[in-house]
Structures are given as C-alpha cells and as structure tokens.
Scaffold this active site. Structure first.
Site, mmCIF file in Angstrom:
data_model
loop_
_atom_site.group_PDB
_atom_site.id
_atom_site.type_symbol
_atom_site.label_atom_id
_atom_site.label_comp_id
_atom_site.label_asym_id
_atom_site.label_seq_id
_atom_site.Cartn_x
_atom_site.Cartn_y
_atom_site.Cartn_z
ATOM 1 N N GLN A 78 160.769 -30.602 77.549
ATOM 2 C CA GLN A 78 159.630 -31.090 78.337
ATOM 3 C C GLN A 78 159.405 -32.587 78.171
ATOM 4 O O GLN A 78 158.636 -33.192 78.918
ATOM 5 C CB GLN A 78 158.351 -30.302 78.004
ATOM 6 N N ASN A 122 159.446 -11.148 19.997
ATOM 7 C CA ASN A 122 160.688 -10.386 20.056
ATOM 8 C C ASN A 122 160.360 -8.971 20.505
ATOM 9 O O ASN A 122 159.939 -8.133 19.715
ATOM 10 C CB ASN A 122 161.381 -10.378 18.686
ATOM 11 N N ASN A 141 161.901 -11.104 35.859
ATOM 12 C CA ASN A 141 163.125 -11.245 36.665
ATOM 13 C C ASN A 141 164.368 -11.177 35.768
ATOM 14 O O ASN A 141 165.278 -11.986 35.873
ATOM 15 C CB ASN A 141 163.123 -12.520 37.516
ATOM 16 N N PHE A 142 164.377 -10.163 34.910
ATOM 17 C CA PHE A 142 165.544 -9.947 34.050
ATOM 18 C C PHE A 142 166.700 -9.354 34.836
ATOM 19 O O PHE A 142 166.525 -8.871 35.967
ATOM 20 C CB PHE A 142 165.187 -9.003 32.898
ATOM 21 N N ARG A 174 161.535 -15.558 24.215
ATOM 22 C CA ARG A 174 162.272 -15.177 23.021
ATOM 23 C C ARG A 174 162.012 -16.174 21.893
ATOM 24 O O ARG A 174 162.164 -17.376 22.101
ATOM 25 C CB ARG A 174 163.780 -15.160 23.308
ATOM 26 N N GLY A 216 166.613 -23.835 67.319
ATOM 27 C CA GLY A 216 165.800 -23.253 68.383
ATOM 28 C C GLY A 216 166.347 -23.638 69.741
ATOM 29 O O GLY A 216 167.541 -23.898 69.894
ATOM 30 N N GLY A 217 165.454 -23.716 70.723
ATOM 31 C CA GLY A 217 165.899 -24.042 72.072
ATOM 32 C C GLY A 217 166.006 -25.534 72.332
ATOM 33 O O GLY A 217 166.348 -25.956 73.432
ATOM 34 N N GLN A 218 165.729 -26.364 71.338
ATOM 35 C CA GLN A 218 165.755 -27.820 71.536
ATOM 36 C C GLN A 218 166.951 -28.395 70.791
ATOM 37 O O GLN A 218 166.959 -28.420 69.573
ATOM 38 C CB GLN A 218 164.474 -28.464 70.979
ATOM 39 N N GLU A 230 171.069 -18.463 42.191
ATOM 40 C CA GLU A 230 170.796 -19.086 43.498
ATOM 41 C C GLU A 230 171.923 -18.965 44.535
ATOM 42 O O GLU A 230 171.757 -18.397 45.614
ATOM 43 C CB GLU A 230 170.489 -20.579 43.240
ATOM 44 N N ASP A 239 166.170 -18.857 44.814
ATOM 45 C CA ASP A 239 165.313 -18.868 43.622
ATOM 46 C C ASP A 239 163.841 -19.067 43.952
ATOM 47 O O ASP A 239 163.063 -18.125 43.991
ATOM 48 C CB ASP A 239 165.776 -19.971 42.668
ATOM 49 N N GLN A 272 164.428 -19.672 37.412
ATOM 50 C CA GLN A 272 163.617 -20.296 38.456
ATOM 51 C C GLN A 272 162.789 -19.327 39.312
ATOM 52 O O GLN A 272 161.632 -19.611 39.621
ATOM 53 C CB GLN A 272 164.539 -21.134 39.372
HETATM 54 N N1 COA Z 1 162.502 -10.350 23.326
HETATM 55 C C1 COA Z 1 163.621 -9.663 23.144
HETATM 56 N N2 COA Z 1 164.647 -9.690 24.020
HETATM 57 C C2 COA Z 1 164.520 -10.485 25.074
HETATM 58 C C3 COA Z 1 163.362 -11.253 25.327
HETATM 59 C C4 COA Z 1 162.316 -11.158 24.377
HETATM 60 N N3 COA Z 1 161.192 -11.852 24.493
HETATM 61 N N4 COA Z 1 163.538 -11.932 26.473
HETATM 62 C C5 COA Z 1 164.752 -11.624 26.932
HETATM 63 N N5 COA Z 1 165.353 -10.758 26.094
HETATM 64 C C6 COA Z 1 166.687 -10.170 26.211
HETATM 65 C C7 COA Z 1 166.813 -9.158 27.327
HETATM 66 O O1 COA Z 1 166.309 -7.937 26.941
HETATM 67 C C8 COA Z 1 168.319 -9.119 27.531
HETATM 68 O O2 COA Z 1 168.895 -8.301 26.549
HETATM 69 P P1 COA Z 1 169.994 -7.144 26.892
HETATM 70 O O3 COA Z 1 171.030 -7.833 27.725
HETATM 71 O O4 COA Z 1 170.454 -6.728 25.560
HETATM 72 O O5 COA Z 1 169.314 -6.077 27.640
HETATM 73 C C9 COA Z 1 168.723 -10.558 27.224
HETATM 74 O O6 COA Z 1 167.619 -11.157 26.580
HETATM 75 C C10 COA Z 1 169.063 -11.417 28.430
HETATM 76 O O7 COA Z 1 168.334 -11.036 29.561
HETATM 77 P P2 COA Z 1 168.504 -11.760 30.958
HETATM 78 O O8 COA Z 1 167.836 -13.085 30.890
HETATM 79 O O9 COA Z 1 168.029 -10.907 32.046
HETATM 80 O O10 COA Z 1 170.074 -11.858 31.138
HETATM 81 P P3 COA Z 1 171.082 -13.030 31.370
HETATM 82 O O11 COA Z 1 170.662 -14.300 30.725
HETATM 83 O O12 COA Z 1 172.398 -12.508 31.024
HETATM 84 O O13 COA Z 1 171.024 -13.180 32.960
HETATM 85 C C11 COA Z 1 170.091 -13.719 35.095
HETATM 86 C C12 COA Z 1 170.203 -14.118 33.626
HETATM 87 C C13 COA Z 1 169.133 -14.702 35.750
HETATM 88 C C14 COA Z 1 171.448 -13.788 35.785
HETATM 89 C C15 COA Z 1 169.508 -12.288 35.184
HETATM 90 O O14 COA Z 1 168.317 -12.262 34.484
HETATM 91 C C16 COA Z 1 169.278 -11.786 36.615
HETATM 92 O O15 COA Z 1 170.194 -11.446 37.356
HETATM 93 N N6 COA Z 1 167.982 -11.703 36.987
HETATM 94 C C17 COA Z 1 167.575 -11.146 38.292
HETATM 95 C C18 COA Z 1 167.741 -12.124 39.408
HETATM 96 C C19 COA Z 1 167.163 -13.456 39.099
HETATM 97 O O16 COA Z 1 165.978 -13.615 38.924
HETATM 98 N N7 COA Z 1 168.041 -14.466 39.038
HETATM 99 C C20 COA Z 1 167.668 -15.816 38.656
HETATM 100 C C21 COA Z 1 167.083 -16.524 39.697
HETATM 101 S S1 COA Z 1 166.562 -18.089 39.153
#
Ligand code: COA
Length: 416
Positions: free
Chosen positions: A275, A73, A96-97, A38, A248-250, A140, A169, A17
C-alpha cells in the site's frame, strides 16, 4: 510499589538457560525465587564462559538476577527432607533437568502433588512426553534443528542454519512463564495446582508457525511466490531456506549501505509495503515506477524483485544506514538499520526504556544485562544482581528451624 507476584514463592530447581530465564521473569515481577543448587558447584553457567577469573560468569548473572540461592544436596535424605519442606510451602516449582533426573532424585509428579496439591509445577524438556526423542538431553541448537527453525533459516545454497536468538532456551522459558501464570490464575478458580510442561521443540515450532503455513501453501499450489526462488527455481516438497526474504506478504531484503565494504553491519532492512508503493518510489528516486505495470503491482514486481533491490542499493550507496532510515521514515517505508550488538549495548533509548540495564554488583562491579521487555503502566521491574552460590543457605535453613551447626554440615556436603 506493589509488584504483581509479591508473595508468590517459587522454587527454582533449574539450570543453564531455559529454566532460569522463566524464573528470572517471575522474579522481576515480584515473586520470591529461591534457586536450589548443587553444593560446591551450582548452576553450570556460573563457571562457563567466564570473563573474570573466579567470578560468576555473565552467563549466570544475566539469567539469575533478583533471585536467592540455596545450596542443597537433594541426593541425601536430609537434602530431600528440606526440599520436601520447601515444596509444602511453595506456590511454584520449576525444573529443567535431563529426562528422568528429577524422578531419580525421588520427586515424581505424583510425589510432588502429594506434598502440595496447590503447587504449580513447571517443567522444561527437549521434547514432549511420547515423542520418539523424549529421552534426549537437549540444548539450544538441538531444539532449533528439531523445531523447524534451522531447516528454514539461512540461504538456499548453504546448510541449515541456527539463529542467534535463543529460540530453544529463553523462548521456551517465556512460554513456561506464560503457562505458570495461567496455572496460578486457574488455581484461584479451582484451588488446585497442576503440572505445566513445555518442550523446547514445541516452543521453537510455535515461533516457526509461518513456515508451517508455507508448508501447507506449498502442498496446495507447488510454489511460494514471496521466496527468492520464485519464479526461476523449482520448489521441492519442503519449505526451502529463503535468505532474508520477508516472511509475510510484504517482500523485503537486507540491503547494503555506505561503508558495507569495511563495516559488516552497514546494512538496512528494506520492506516493500504494497500500500506504500507510490511513496516508496518517491523515496528512492524512481517516481516513474509508480504507474509502470512492471512495477506497480506485487505480481509485476516479483519476477524482477532482485533488480529492484539492486536499484535501491544504488540509491543507498552514498548514505549510511542511519541516514537512509532518516529519509525512508519520511516516506513511511518499513525499515531499520541493522544494529550491531555494540550499537545496541550503547543505545541510549534502550537504556532509557529499561530494556538494557546496568547492574552494580558487589564483586563484579557494573555490568549490562537485559531488562524487562514487557512494560507495565503500574510498575517497573527493578533488575538487581544475581546471588552468589549459597548466599541465602543460612537464612533459608534457619527459617526452617536448623541450628547453626546443622547448617554448617549441610553446607559442606558436596554432590557426588
Ligand atoms: N542435588 C543433587 N543432585 C543434583 C542437584 C542437587 N541440588 N542438582 C542437580 N543434580 C544432579 C541431577 O540429579 C543429575 O543427576 P543424575 O544424572 O545422576 O540423575 C545431575 O545432577 C545432572 O543433571 P542435569 O543438569 O539434568 O544433566 P546434564 O548436566 O547432564 O544435562 C541438560 C544438562 C541441559 C542437557 C539437561 O538438563 C536437559 O536436557 N534438560 C532439559 C532440556 C533443557 O532445559 N535444556 C537446556 C536448555 S538451556
């Protein structure tokens, strides 16, 4: 209609998100947003909380409208090469990985800068660099707990509570969008791109600033007079949960209206505006409170504010939340009905303003989504559907000079 971000090329290497909310906003304002996903899997939200089998979930479609989708990929040499080509030609890259994941794919900030020094690189993490929690994966509610929202939300006799609003998020995504727009303007002055980082903890904290204010006040005076605890319950050394008290103050509270016994949302939020006290007394049928010293000042009212709210509830007992607001608005009382999500979804005014829009997608048909909460005088963002997984892979790779055979091979590649 010329859109402000027309011609701005954004690589959307985001998921879930926080990142998608940021890039969706940029897309609404006219940027060409290319979501890199992916192969075979895509953004996890495509398949989470599905309401129709085999269709992209609303979770995905409501965060990825107005974008294109490329499957790639990035863990293969060919995939890396393609992403490098895209970065050389882009204005913005957003990710945001999990911490370290982009580096592991070979795209460190140093490498990104080498590829394109004019690129604005937006990055979301749970915690800022240097934080003792910087290595954590974050969703989140984790951010709401770490950012001060949960410890200050809910009732004093209950546990820390998370908000339904996506403070961790979407809110972080909005902060990042502001940072990216500032960096794009900065680039006009300097010719250089830069990294824009926002942590979810910081974005939550930024919205909890009044609670940090209260922490400092508490340390100075030992109490917080607008909290329900005052003056009967002693305060500890940290800001307590204040239920539905005004920040706030209200002072204000959520009050029952006619039908509350069966309708969980038959309530209004009622604010006592200092007021406006004389008019408020008229509105609720207690004109004698106007000049009574136990009622006429905030200090006089605070010790028995809940008795006052109880009296207002007696006045509300035979009025629906809408009838009550109709009366109170004539007396300028700051108030609103507590609206259920169903009432919001079917609210004609929110539809007319474009804050809620109906999108018609080829596969899903009609569905509701949020529109731009920001209204411009020169243009109106048009919300379209979200792309299918890899819908634009062919056209993007063809533009990069790939043959039909090469495109088919790349498409078949799955991330392992
Ligand atoms: N091609 C190849 N690999 C890919 C890819 C692509 N197009 N897209 C994603 N991947 C891989 C990543 O490289 C990663 O591989 P690795 O673990 O071997 O390094 C894997 O997919 C998963 O990545 P990610 O989505 O970051 O990890 P996750 O699913 O385990 O965690 C979160 C998800 C959201 C918890 C994590 O991304 C995070 O903490 N992000 C930062 C904070 C954030 O934005 N949180 C979400 C708020 S909505």
């Amino acid at each position: 209609m010329v859109l402000p971000l027309e011609g701005v090329k954004v690589i959307d290497f985001t998921g879930v998100q926080a990142g998608p909310a940021c890039t969706q906003l940029l897309a609404w304002f006219g940027a060409d947003v290319l979501k890199v996903e992916r192969p075979g899997v895509g953004d996890v939200t495509r398949s989470q909380l599905r309401d129709v089998p085999d269709l992209d979930a609303l979770y995905f479609t409501m965060l990825n409208s107005n974008k294109r989708s490329l499957t790639l990929n990035v863990k293969t040499p060919e995939g890396k090469k393609i992403l490098e080509q895209l970065i050389r030609d882009a204005d913005v890259l957003v990710e945001n990985f999990a911490p370290g994941a982009l580096d592991r794919m070979g795209f460190t900030w140093e490498h990104i800068q080498e590829l394109n020094p004019r690129l604005v690189f937006g990055s979301v993490k749970g915690f800022s660099e240097g934080s003792p929690y910087a290595d954590l994966k974050v969703y989140e509610n984790v951010a709401q707990c770490a950012g001060g929202a949960a410890s200050t939300t809910g009732f004093w006799d209950g546990p820390p509570t998370v908000s339904a609003a996506a403070l961790g998020d979407s809110n972080t995504g909005m902060h990042l969008a502001i940072g990216i727009l500032a960096a794009l303007l900065h680039r006009e002055k300097t010719g250089k791109g830069q990294k824009v980082a926002v942590s979810m903890q910081d974005a939550v904290l930024n919205l909890c600033r009044v609670k940090l204010r209260d922490q400092e006040r508490l340390e100075h005076v030992g109490y917080l007079e607008e909290y329900p605890q005052y003056p009967n319950t002693p305060f500890g050394d940290a800001v307590p949960r204040g239920g539905n008290a005004g920040g706030g103050g209200q002072p204000g509270w959520v009050l029952k209206c006619k039908g509350w016994e069966t309708d969980p949302n038959a309530y209004i939020y009622f604010t006592i505006q200092e007021q406006n006290w004389p008019l408020t007394c008229e509105a609720i049928g207690h004109p004698e409170w106007k000049d009574d010293p136990a009622y006429s000042t905030a200090k006089g009212r605070q010790p028995h504010i809940f008795d006052i709210f109880a009296e207002v509830e007696k006045w509300l007992a035979d009025k629906t939340k809408f009838e009550a607001v109709e009366i109170l608005r004539k007396y300028e009382v700051p108030c609103a009905p507590v609206l259920s999500m169903k009432e919001i979804a079917y609210d004609p005014a929110l539809r007319a303003s474009g804050s809620i829009v109906e999108v018609d997608e080829e596969k899903r048909g009609k569905f509701l989504t949020v529109g731009s909460p920001i209204k411009f005088s020169s243009f109106t963002p048009k919300i379209t559907g979200a792309p299918l997984l890899g819908e634009h892979t062919g056209e993007v790779l063809a533009q990069l000079g790939y043959s039909a055979d090469a495109i088919a091979t790349l498409r078949a590649d799955k991330v392992v």
